[in-house]
Design a protein around this motif. Structure first.
Motif, PDB file in Angstrom:
ATOM      1  N   UNK A   7       9.952 -16.272 -18.026  1.00  0.00           N
ATOM      2  CA  UNK A   7      10.469 -15.292 -17.084  1.00  0.00           C
ATOM      3  C   UNK A   7       9.939 -13.886 -17.249  1.00  0.00           C
ATOM      4  N   UNK A   8       8.841 -13.710 -17.972  1.00  0.00           N
ATOM      5  CA  UNK A   8       8.320 -12.354 -18.199  1.00  0.00           C
ATOM      6  C   UNK A   8       7.939 -11.672 -16.885  1.00  0.00           C
ATOM      7  N   UNK A   9       7.174 -12.381 -16.045  1.00  0.00           N
ATOM      8  CA  UNK A   9       6.731 -11.783 -14.783  1.00  0.00           C
ATOM      9  C   UNK A   9       7.901 -11.564 -13.830  1.00  0.00           C
ATOM     10  N   UNK A  10       8.811 -12.530 -13.757  1.00  0.00           N
ATOM     11  CA  UNK A  10       9.972 -12.398 -12.874  1.00  0.00           C
ATOM     12  C   UNK A  10      10.819 -11.190 -13.279  1.00  0.00           C
ATOM     13  N   UNK A  11      11.008 -10.998 -14.581  1.00  0.00           N
ATOM     14  CA  UNK A  11      11.769  -9.841 -15.045  1.00  0.00           C
ATOM     15  C   UNK A  11      11.035  -8.540 -14.725  1.00  0.00           C
ATOM     16  N   UNK A  58      16.270 -13.529  -1.051  1.00  0.00           N
ATOM     17  CA  UNK A  58      15.917 -12.554  -0.017  1.00  0.00           C
ATOM     18  C   UNK A  58      15.051 -11.417  -0.563  1.00  0.00           C
ATOM     19  N   UNK A  59      15.274 -11.029  -1.820  1.00  0.00           N
ATOM     20  CA  UNK A  59      14.510  -9.914  -2.396  1.00  0.00           C
ATOM     21  C   UNK A  59      13.047 -10.268  -2.622  1.00  0.00           C
ATOM     22  N   UNK A  60      12.743 -11.559  -2.599  1.00  0.00           N
ATOM     23  CA  UNK A  60      11.364 -11.995  -2.838  1.00  0.00           C
ATOM     24  C   UNK A  60      10.617 -12.318  -1.547  1.00  0.00           C
ATOM     25  N   UNK A  61      11.245 -12.053  -0.418  1.00  0.00           N
ATOM     26  CA  UNK A  61      10.628 -12.376   0.865  1.00  0.00           C
ATOM     27  C   UNK A  61       9.282 -11.667   1.052  1.00  0.00           C
ATOM     28  N   UNK A  62       9.168 -10.456   0.534  1.00  0.00           N
ATOM     29  CA  UNK A  62       7.917  -9.700   0.706  1.00  0.00           C
ATOM     30  C   UNK A  62       6.735 -10.412   0.051  1.00  0.00           C
ATOM     31  N   UNK A  63       6.993 -11.096  -1.070  1.00  0.00           N
ATOM     32  CA  UNK A  63       5.922 -11.845  -1.726  1.00  0.00           C
ATOM     33  C   UNK A  63       5.589 -13.119  -0.954  1.00  0.00           C
ATOM     34  N   UNK A  93       0.706  -4.884  -5.601  1.00  0.00           N
ATOM     35  CA  UNK A  93       2.062  -5.017  -6.135  1.00  0.00           C
ATOM     36  C   UNK A  93       2.789  -3.681  -6.104  1.00  0.00           C
ATOM     37  N   UNK A  94       2.092  -2.604  -6.457  1.00  0.00           N
ATOM     38  CA  UNK A  94       2.699  -1.272  -6.432  1.00  0.00           C
ATOM     39  C   UNK A  94       2.972  -0.829  -5.003  1.00  0.00           C
ATOM     40  N   UNK A  95       2.071  -1.190  -4.104  1.00  0.00           N
ATOM     41  CA  UNK A  95       2.223  -0.787  -2.711  1.00  0.00           C
ATOM     42  C   UNK A  95       3.476  -1.376  -2.081  1.00  0.00           C
ATOM     43  N   UNK A  96       3.722  -2.660  -2.308  1.00  0.00           N
ATOM     44  CA  UNK A  96       4.874  -3.292  -1.663  1.00  0.00           C
ATOM     45  C   UNK A  96       6.183  -2.979  -2.371  1.00  0.00           C
ATOM     46  N   UNK A  97       6.101  -2.411  -3.592  1.00  0.00           N
ATOM     47  CA  UNK A  97       7.314  -2.005  -4.302  1.00  0.00           C
ATOM     48  C   UNK A  97       7.509  -0.490  -4.303  1.00  0.00           C
TER      49      UNK A  97
END
Length: 222
Positions: A7-11, A58-63, A93-97
């Motif tokens: 879960x490193x990337x997910x966190x 829902x929070x991961x919809x952008x990916x 990744x920075x752009x969409x966050x």
């Protein structure tokens, strides 16, 4: 830090959503500077495993939308996890966050996630022996055996280099190391823990008159 599939990337994605800045996803270089450990990011493409529970949030919809726009082929569950990996650049990744890439930060603690389905977060600080085992298991030789041109690099004072590496490792071993369980239900708990750890270390550095690079201008870096 930690092993694969913990879960490193997910966190990391969870913390990016909360406004933390980005240093690196997988590897970093650490240097001892004025008794502080300064870590320098080695950014490259981030692999996100598109598992069914994760893409349904829902929070991961952008990916998911980005993956679909790039004609990513979602594969059936049950195979290797890496078969459903979607790769995204740090800049995207920075752009969409709506956050930033930072070249360096001060290293003040080490977090080691492990996956389970618990409904409450469980955080434990490792003793010096287990912390040492974990840290040493994560260290890579800066001169990789598959890159012979790096092996030809010379230093004017090899003894000084060895001493510097030893001091850096000893400083790493002095950091607090925490195990914590990780799953999609514990996002708010993770945020609360990291925020409190961040505030504690920032106040500690102010008390000892040490600068805290990741705390400048109220920025948060991970």
């Amino acid at each position: 830090c930690g092993e694969k599939n913990t879960g490193k990337t997910v966190n990391q994605l969870t913390l990016l959503e909360q406004g933390y800045n980005f240093i690196t996803n997988d590897m970093l270089a650490v240097k001892l500077y004025n008794d502080e450990l300064v870590c320098h990011g080695i950014p490259y493409y981030i692999g996100i495993r598109m598992t069914k529970p994760w893409i349904c949030e829902s929070t991961n919809k952008k990916y998911v939308d980005l993956a679909l726009a790039r004609n990513f082929k979602f594969k059936a569950q049950g195979g290797e996890l890496d078969e459903n990996k979607f790769y995204i650049s740090p800049r995207k990744l920075m752009e969409i966050n709506n956050t930033e890439i930072r070249s360096q930060s001060t290293l003040v603690a080490i977090l080691n996630p492990y996956y389970n389905n618990a409904t409450e977060i469980n955080i434990s600080k490792l003793n010096i022996l287990n912390a040492s085992k974990l840290i040493n298991s994560q260290i890579l030789n800066p001169v990789h055996e598959t890159k012979p041109f790096l092996a030809d690099l010379k230093t004017l004072n090899p003894n000084a280099m060895q001493l510097s590496q030893t001091k850096t490792l000893n400083k790493l071993l002095s950091l607090p190391v925490f195990n914590f369980n990780s799953n999609t239900n514990l996002k708010s708990d993770l945020q609360f823990f990291v925020e409190n750890l961040y505030n504690y270390q920032a106040s500690k550095n102010k008390t000892t008159n040490k600068s805290c690079r990741f705390g400048e201008n109220e920025d948060k870096t991970m």
